[in-house]
Design an enzyme around this catalytic site. Structure first.
Site, PDB file in Angstrom:
ATOM      1  N   HIS A 123      13.125  26.773  43.919  1.00 23.26           N
ATOM      2  CA  HIS A 123      13.842  26.301  45.110  1.00 23.26           C
ATOM      3  C   HIS A 123      13.076  26.885  46.305  1.00 23.26           C
ATOM      4  CE1 HIS A 123      16.887  24.891  47.702  1.00 23.26           C
ATOM      5  NE2 HIS A 123      17.966  25.390  47.131  1.00 23.26           N
TER       6      HIS A 123
ATOM      7  N   ARG B 247      16.191  16.861  44.902  1.00 16.47           N
ATOM      8  CA  ARG B 247      16.794  17.865  44.010  1.00 16.47           C
ATOM      9  C   ARG B 247      17.028  17.179  42.671  1.00 16.47           C
ATOM     10  NH1 ARG B 247      21.622  22.044  45.191  1.00 16.47           N
ATOM     11  NH2 ARG B 247      19.865  23.028  46.223  1.00 16.47           N
TER      12      ARG B 247
ATOM     13  N   LYS C  33      20.509   2.792  35.396  1.00 15.53           N
ATOM     14  CA  LYS C  33      20.031   1.608  34.657  1.00 15.53           C
ATOM     15  C   LYS C  33      18.770   1.917  33.855  1.00 15.53           C
ATOM     16  CE  LYS C  33      21.384  -0.890  38.769  1.00 15.53           C
ATOM     17  NZ  LYS C  33      20.759  -1.532  39.950  1.00 15.53           N
TER      18      LYS C  33
ATOM     19  N   ARG D   7      24.646  23.020  51.126  1.00 14.80           N
ATOM     20  CA  ARG D   7      23.709  23.551  52.123  1.00 14.80           C
ATOM     21  C   ARG D   7      22.401  22.779  52.208  1.00 14.80           C
ATOM     22  NH1 ARG D   7      27.125  27.172  50.887  1.00 14.80           N
ATOM     23  NH2 ARG D   7      26.909  26.101  48.913  1.00 14.80           N
ATOM     24  N   THR D   8      21.755  22.602  51.066  1.00 12.60           N
ATOM     25  CA  THR D   8      20.376  22.098  51.117  1.00 12.60           C
ATOM     26  C   THR D   8      20.348  20.663  51.626  1.00 12.60           C
ATOM     27  OG1 THR D   8      20.001  23.506  49.194  1.00 12.60           O
ATOM     28  CG2 THR D   8      18.236  21.992  49.801  1.00 12.60           C
TER      29      THR D   8
HETATM   30  N1   CP Z   1      21.652  27.529  48.251  1.00  8.07           N
HETATM   31  C1   CP Z   1      21.779  26.235  47.865  1.00  8.07           C
HETATM   32  O1   CP Z   1      20.837  25.612  47.323  1.00  8.07           O
HETATM   33  O2   CP Z   1      23.011  25.705  48.094  1.00  8.07           O
HETATM   34  P1   CP Z   1      23.458  24.216  47.744  1.00  8.07           P
HETATM   35  O3   CP Z   1      23.443  24.081  46.234  1.00  8.07           O
HETATM   36  O4   CP Z   1      24.815  24.044  48.337  1.00  8.07           O
HETATM   37  O5   CP Z   1      22.444  23.272  48.344  1.00  8.07           O
END
Ligand code: CP
Length: 303
Positions: free
Chosen positions: A129, A101, A80, A50-51
């Site tokens: 998040h 991320r 590396k 999703r993100t």
């Molecule tokens: N909700 C969420 O962060 O989903 P993903 O890990 O698929 O990005």
């Protein structure tokens, strides 16, 4: 307030939240591709559906361009031995905004401290998040029309889950919030969040039984037991303990909503037909809201 980056949910004040909501509403209706000369980079050291894809889709819909490392942990020069700081300083030269991320808490803050361009935290370890929390409250706003005077049950892995942490930080900015935390004892919400909620006068309590709480909640925020962040023994003790099924769905109020950051596993056990027809099941509308709220955030940072 004009943001320079988004590292933690606490940075968002109520005015900025509603500014982003109104931009997201506009993007939902139509987009005029205002960012044709801009480039967005997704730098993901942990898996995502999703993100990452919603940020990339958001940028493309805004007329911009996207460059990406699909799996930065394996395919970037981190392998590396390059530090995150150096990676960010390099990528800053190629692009206009970084979506990061990372598996380590605090990494987004480190990245923002050395970056010359905006950085958005797309999840840092077990910390935060913030864009998920923003789309969560945008969904609540869209679904039940208010962000004050809400009783919300947060269910599942509250110890390792970064989405509930960011959501608590955002809810602390509104009035009349009551949170009921429901988790196995070994996955309970951490003390720093409880301290924050006390400081912000948010009423909260911890419960063991989901069935006792479902009839009173306006929002049921389910979360996955994150196998990848715990020992096998911790997982086995928690898996399948709290579930939404056809049997307990009837305990939920007619105007309440079930949210989930997704992906879900056994904690949601409903037929697709029920997910599609029961208006209380809101998590796929939540997914779509993520696209518009991320468009709004990118636009806000780059306009
Ligand atoms: N909700 C969420 O962060 O989903 P993903 O890990 O698929 O990005």
């Amino acid at each position: 307030m004009k943001l320079k980056n988004l590292v933690e949910a606490q940075q968002l004040d109520v005015d900025t939240i509603f500014l982003l909501f109104s931009m997201a509403d506009k993007f939902k209706k139509s987009v005029k591709k205002p960012l044709t000369k801009k480039i967005l980079t997704t730098l993901f050291y942990e898996p995502s559906t999703r993100t990452r894809l919603s940020f990339e889709s958001a940028m493309l819909r805004l007329g911009g361009n996207v460059i990406s490392t699909e799996n930065a942990k394996e395919f970037s020069s981190a392998v590396k031995g390059e530090s995150l700081e150096d990676t960010i300083r390099v990528v800053s030269k190629y692009t206009d905004i970084i979506i990061l991320r990372h598996y380590t808490g605090g990494s987004a803050e480190i990245a923002a401290s050395v970056s010359t361009i905006p950085v958005i935290n797309a999840g840092d370890g077990m910390e935060q998040h913030p864009t998920q929390a923003l789309l969560d409250i945008y969904t609540i706003w869209n679904e039940i029309g208010r962000l004050n005077n809400i009783k919300i049950a947060m269910v599942g892995d509250l110890r390792y889950g970064r989405t509930v942490r960011s959501l608590c930080y955002l809810l602390g900015k509104f009035e009349g919030i009551e949170i009921i935390f429901i988790s196995p004892k070994h996955l309970s919400i951490k003390d720093d969040i409880k301290d924050y909620l006390k400081r912000h006068k948010v009423v909260f309590r911890e419960e063991d039984e989901l069935g006792n709480v479902l009839p009173e909640a306006d929002i049921i925020y389910m979360t996955r037991i994150q196998k990848e962040r715990m020992t096998e023994a911790e997982y086995e003790k928690a898996k399948g303990v709290y579930r939404i099924t056809q049997d307990n769905l009837n305990l939920i109020k007619p105007n309440a909503r079930v949210l989930h950051p997704l992906p879900h596993t056994e904690e949601i056990n409903l037929p697709i037909q029920v997910e599609q027809s029961d208006k209380r099941i809101a998590y796929f509308r939540q997914v779509e809201n993520g696209l518009y709220i991320r468009m709004a955030l990118i636009y806000h940072l780059l306009e």
